[in-house]
Design a protein around this motif. Structure first.
Motif, PDB file in Angstrom:
ATOM      1  N   HIS A   1       0.855  -1.186   0.000  1.00 21.42           N
ATOM      2  CA  HIS A   1       0.000   0.000   0.000  1.00 21.42           C
ATOM      3  C   HIS A   1       0.883   1.225   0.000  1.00 21.42           C
ATOM      4  CE1 HIS A   1      -3.165  -2.776   0.971  1.00 21.42           C
ATOM      5  NE2 HIS A   1      -4.013  -1.846   0.655  1.00 21.42           N
ATOM      6  N   ASP A   2       1.524   1.456  -1.114  1.00 21.41           N
ATOM      7  CA  ASP A   2       2.497   2.540  -1.166  1.00 21.41           C
ATOM      8  C   ASP A   2       1.822   3.864  -1.508  1.00 21.41           C
ATOM      9  OD1 ASP A   2       3.487   2.484  -4.544  1.00 21.41           O
ATOM     10  OD2 ASP A   2       2.002   1.162  -3.637  1.00 21.41           O
ATOM     11  N   TRP A   3       2.585   4.930  -1.350  1.00 15.98           N
ATOM     12  CA  TRP A   3       2.085   6.263  -1.673  1.00 15.98           C
ATOM     13  C   TRP A   3       1.565   6.345  -3.100  1.00 15.98           C
ATOM     14  CZ3 TRP A   3      -0.050  10.697  -1.273  1.00 15.98           C
ATOM     15  CH2 TRP A   3       0.130  11.665  -2.266  1.00 15.98           C
ATOM     16  N   TRP A   4       2.204   5.669  -4.043  1.00 17.53           N
ATOM     17  CA  TRP A   4       1.796   5.799  -5.451  1.00 17.53           C
ATOM     18  C   TRP A   4       0.417   5.195  -5.724  1.00 17.53           C
ATOM     19  CZ3 TRP A   4       3.971   9.612  -7.552  1.00 17.53           C
ATOM     20  CH2 TRP A   4       5.299   9.942  -7.226  1.00 17.53           C
ATOM     21  N   HIS A   5      -0.001   4.223  -4.905  1.00 20.73           N
ATOM     22  CA  HIS A   5      -1.396   3.757  -4.993  1.00 20.73           C
ATOM     23  C   HIS A   5      -2.329   4.921  -4.648  1.00 20.73           C
ATOM     24  CE1 HIS A   5      -5.181   1.764  -4.267  1.00 20.73           C
ATOM     25  NE2 HIS A   5      -5.123   2.006  -2.971  1.00 20.73           N
ATOM     26  N   ILE A   6      -2.003   5.626  -3.573  1.00 20.69           N
ATOM     27  CA  ILE A   6      -2.821   6.778  -3.156  1.00 20.69           C
ATOM     28  C   ILE A   6      -2.816   7.851  -4.253  1.00 20.69           C
ATOM     29  CG2 ILE A   6      -3.159   8.570  -1.386  1.00 20.69           C
ATOM     30  CD1 ILE A   6      -3.474   5.590  -0.421  1.00 20.69           C
ATOM     31  N   TYR A   7      -1.629   8.131  -4.780  1.00 21.66           N
ATOM     32  CA  TYR A   7      -1.505   9.118  -5.858  1.00 21.66           C
ATOM     33  C   TYR A   7      -2.445   8.776  -7.031  1.00 21.66           C
ATOM     34  CZ  TYR A   7       0.475  11.488  -9.923  1.00 21.66           C
ATOM     35  OH  TYR A   7       0.629  12.227 -11.055  1.00 21.66           O
ATOM     36  N   ARG A   8      -2.395   7.518  -7.459  1.00 28.58           N
ATOM     37  CA  ARG A   8      -3.231   7.116  -8.608  1.00 28.58           C
ATOM     38  C   ARG A   8      -4.717   7.217  -8.276  1.00 28.58           C
ATOM     39  NH1 ARG A   8       0.752   2.910  -8.633  1.00 28.58           N
ATOM     40  NH2 ARG A   8      -0.780   1.578  -7.604  1.00 28.58           N
ATOM     41  N   VAL A   9      -5.092   6.803  -7.069  1.00 28.09           N
ATOM     42  CA  VAL A   9      -6.500   6.877  -6.673  1.00 28.09           C
ATOM     43  C   VAL A   9      -6.965   8.342  -6.640  1.00 28.09           C
ATOM     44  CG1 VAL A   9      -8.159   6.403  -4.815  1.00 28.09           C
ATOM     45  CG2 VAL A   9      -6.474   4.672  -5.446  1.00 28.09           C
ATOM     46  N   VAL A  10      -6.091   9.235  -6.177  1.00 28.01           N
ATOM     47  CA  VAL A  10      -6.433  10.665  -6.175  1.00 28.01           C
ATOM     48  C   VAL A  10      -6.617  11.167  -7.616  1.00 28.01           C
ATOM     49  CG1 VAL A  10      -5.597  13.000  -5.644  1.00 28.01           C
ATOM     50  CG2 VAL A  10      -5.378  11.186  -3.940  1.00 28.01           C
ATOM     51  N   GLN A  11      -5.685  10.834  -8.493  1.00 29.28           N
ATOM     52  CA  GLN A  11      -5.787  11.284  -9.892  1.00 29.28           C
ATOM     53  C   GLN A  11      -7.088  10.802 -10.534  1.00 29.28           C
ATOM     54  OE1 GLN A  11      -3.213  13.475  -9.301  1.00 29.28           O
ATOM     55  NE2 GLN A  11      -3.235  13.405 -11.528  1.00 29.28           N
ATOM     56  N   THR A  12      -7.399   9.518 -10.341  1.00 31.28           N
ATOM     57  CA  THR A  12      -8.606   8.947 -10.940  1.00 31.28           C
ATOM     58  C   THR A  12      -9.853   9.532 -10.289  1.00 31.28           C
ATOM     59  OG1 THR A  12      -7.359   6.939 -11.401  1.00 31.28           O
ATOM     60  CG2 THR A  12      -9.749   6.773 -11.555  1.00 31.28           C
ATOM     61  N   THR A  13      -9.789   9.740  -8.985  1.00 35.30           N
ATOM     62  CA  THR A  13     -10.901  10.358  -8.250  1.00 35.30           C
ATOM     63  C   THR A  13     -11.240  11.725  -8.838  1.00 35.30           C
ATOM     64  OG1 THR A  13     -10.540   9.212  -6.147  1.00 35.30           O
ATOM     65  CG2 THR A  13     -11.535  11.394  -6.018  1.00 35.30           C
ATOM     66  N   LYS A  14     -10.209  12.542  -9.087  1.00 30.96           N
ATOM     67  CA  LYS A  14     -10.436  13.895  -9.627  1.00 30.96           C
ATOM     68  C   LYS A  14     -11.154  13.817 -10.972  1.00 30.96           C
ATOM     69  CE  LYS A  14      -6.082  15.798  -8.090  1.00 30.96           C
ATOM     70  NZ  LYS A  14      -4.964  16.663  -8.441  1.00 30.96           N
ATOM     71  N   ARG A  15     -10.713  12.877 -11.784  1.00 32.92           N
ATOM     72  CA  ARG A  15     -11.277  12.740 -13.128  1.00 32.92           C
ATOM     73  C   ARG A  15     -12.747  12.305 -13.073  1.00 32.92           C
ATOM     74  NH1 ARG A  15      -8.707   9.040 -17.834  1.00 32.92           N
ATOM     75  NH2 ARG A  15     -10.185   9.657 -19.442  1.00 32.92           N
ATOM     76  N   ILE A  16     -13.037  11.303 -12.225  1.00 36.78           N
ATOM     77  CA  ILE A  16     -14.425  10.831 -12.117  1.00 36.78           C
ATOM     78  C   ILE A  16     -15.295  11.905 -11.455  1.00 36.78           C
ATOM     79  CG2 ILE A  16     -15.968   9.020 -11.269  1.00 36.78           C
ATOM     80  CD1 ILE A  16     -13.507   7.183 -11.042  1.00 36.78           C
ATOM     81  N   ALA A  17     -14.769  12.557 -10.425  1.00 35.71           N
ATOM     82  CA  ALA A  17     -15.542  13.581  -9.703  1.00 35.71           C
ATOM     83  C   ALA A  17     -15.963  14.700 -10.652  1.00 35.71           C
ATOM     84  CB  ALA A  17     -14.729  14.141  -8.539  1.00 35.71           C
ATOM     85  N   ALA A  18     -15.047  15.118 -11.531  1.00 35.48           N
ATOM     86  CA  ALA A  18     -15.357  16.184 -12.487  1.00 35.48           C
ATOM     87  C   ALA A  18     -16.484  15.751 -13.427  1.00 35.48           C
ATOM     88  CB  ALA A  18     -14.104  16.560 -13.275  1.00 35.48           C
ATOM     89  N   GLN A  19     -16.414  14.517 -13.899  1.00 35.61           N
ATOM     90  CA  GLN A  19     -17.422  13.996 -14.824  1.00 35.61           C
ATOM     91  C   GLN A  19     -18.782  13.815 -14.168  1.00 35.61           C
ATOM     92  OE1 GLN A  19     -17.450  13.071 -18.130  1.00 35.61           O
ATOM     93  NE2 GLN A  19     -15.426  14.003 -18.388  1.00 35.61           N
ATOM     94  N   GLU A  20     -18.755  13.396 -12.899  1.00 32.96           N
ATOM     95  CA  GLU A  20     -19.998  13.047 -12.207  1.00 32.96           C
ATOM     96  C   GLU A  20     -20.581  14.226 -11.421  1.00 32.96           C
ATOM     97  OE1 GLU A  20     -21.670  10.122 -12.392  1.00 32.96           O
ATOM     98  OE2 GLU A  20     -20.226   9.202 -13.755  1.00 32.96           O
ATOM     99  N   GLY A  21     -19.845  15.346 -11.364  1.00 33.64           N
ATOM    100  CA  GLY A  21     -20.336  16.515 -10.637  1.00 33.64           C
ATOM    101  C   GLY A  21     -20.317  16.347  -9.126  1.00 33.64           C
ATOM    102  N   ALA A  22     -19.331  15.593  -8.619  1.00 31.86           N
ATOM    103  CA  ALA A  22     -19.215  15.379  -7.170  1.00 31.86           C
ATOM    104  C   ALA A  22     -18.402  16.504  -6.533  1.00 31.86           C
ATOM    105  CB  ALA A  22     -18.555  14.026  -6.904  1.00 31.86           C
TER     106      ALA A  22
END
Ligand code: ADP
Ligand code: NI
Length: 221
Positions: free
Chosen positions: A31-52
């Motif tokens: 469970h390294d930092w880069w897992h968190i980094y990727r989840v944050v990047q993907t989260t931002k992308r989905i959040a923008a699309q879904e209006g979260a």
């Protein structure tokens, strides 16, 4: 986080990032930092699309694994630390409650996992699940499996559902088997339409990978 300016939000997100980096530095379970980094990047992308709400989504994505029992000898103490950190962070109380609810639902262990109640929770859970599939997901399976000392593949190992519980617990498990046990099922579990779209491509990539893998295994390609 409607009471905060974007600048104040950024300040809290940077502090959360520093906290998580510090905590995960001592981790060796994958469970390294880069897992968190990727989840944050993907989260931002989905959040923008879904209006979260992007602030709640990003904060939850950053903190989603810090109370995980795999990372903490004492998860209850880790939870208290997180509660204290959030309370002192300047995050409005409603956002704190929301982030804590997302994290606790994501790390729910045992029994029937409760569904995510809010759009923001759905977005972060989707981003975490997306990191378990596709090219990155494939890398993580083999990294985890190697860490556990498990084989890559064993054609005599049947699918998990055909194993007895005793065989499974005895470690009769392979990296390839984990695709059938979990990874190929994740696409159907996506909460949001946009994550489902991202999952489709990653899913197809895994299927293609497995086809190539078996062909090479038999010397056919
Ligand atoms: P999360 O980051 O959501 O906490 P997990 O801790 O369930 O994810 O898993 C971390 C990574 O390890 C994932 O990519 C997952 O596919 C992989 N993994 C978990 N269990 C196994 C297993 N039995 N065999 C191979 N890989 C696994
Ligand atoms: Ni995670």
């Amino acid at each position: 986080g409607e009471d905060l300016t974007r600048e104040q939000q950024e300040h809290i997100l940077l502090a959360a990032e520093a906290l998580v980096k510090e905590k995960l530095e001592r981790d060796s379970s994958g469970h390294d930092w880069w897992h968190i980094y990727r989840v944050v990047q993907t989260t931002k992308r989905i959040a923008a699309q879904e209006g979260a709400d992007t602030f709640v989504c990003e904060l939850a994505a950053l903190l989603h694994d810090v109370v995980d029992e795999k990372l903490n000898a004492d998860p209850a103490a880790a939870q208290r630390e997180l509660d204290a950190w959030l309370a002192a962070s300047g995050t409005p109380a409603a956002a704190v409650d929301h982030v804590l609810e997302i994290i606790s639902t994501m790390s729910f262990k045992g029994g029937a996992r409760p569904p995510m109640r809010t759009l923001e929770g759905k977005v972060v859970q989707d981003a975490d699940r997306l990191d378990a599939i596709g090219a990155v997901g494939i890398s993580r399976v083999f990294a985890y499996s190697g860490w556990k000392g498990r084989p890559i593949h064993d054609p005599s190992v049947t699918a998990r559902e055909h194993m007895t519980e005793a065989e499974y617990r005895a470690g009769n498990d392979t990296a390839i088997n984990h695709f059938y046990e979990k990874l190929l099922k994740l696409k159907e579990l996506m909460n949001t339409a946009y994550a489902r779209q991202l999952a489709d491509e990653r899913h197809r990539f895994m299927e293609q990978y497995l086809g190539q893998f078996y062909a090479e295994w038999e010397g056919e390609r």
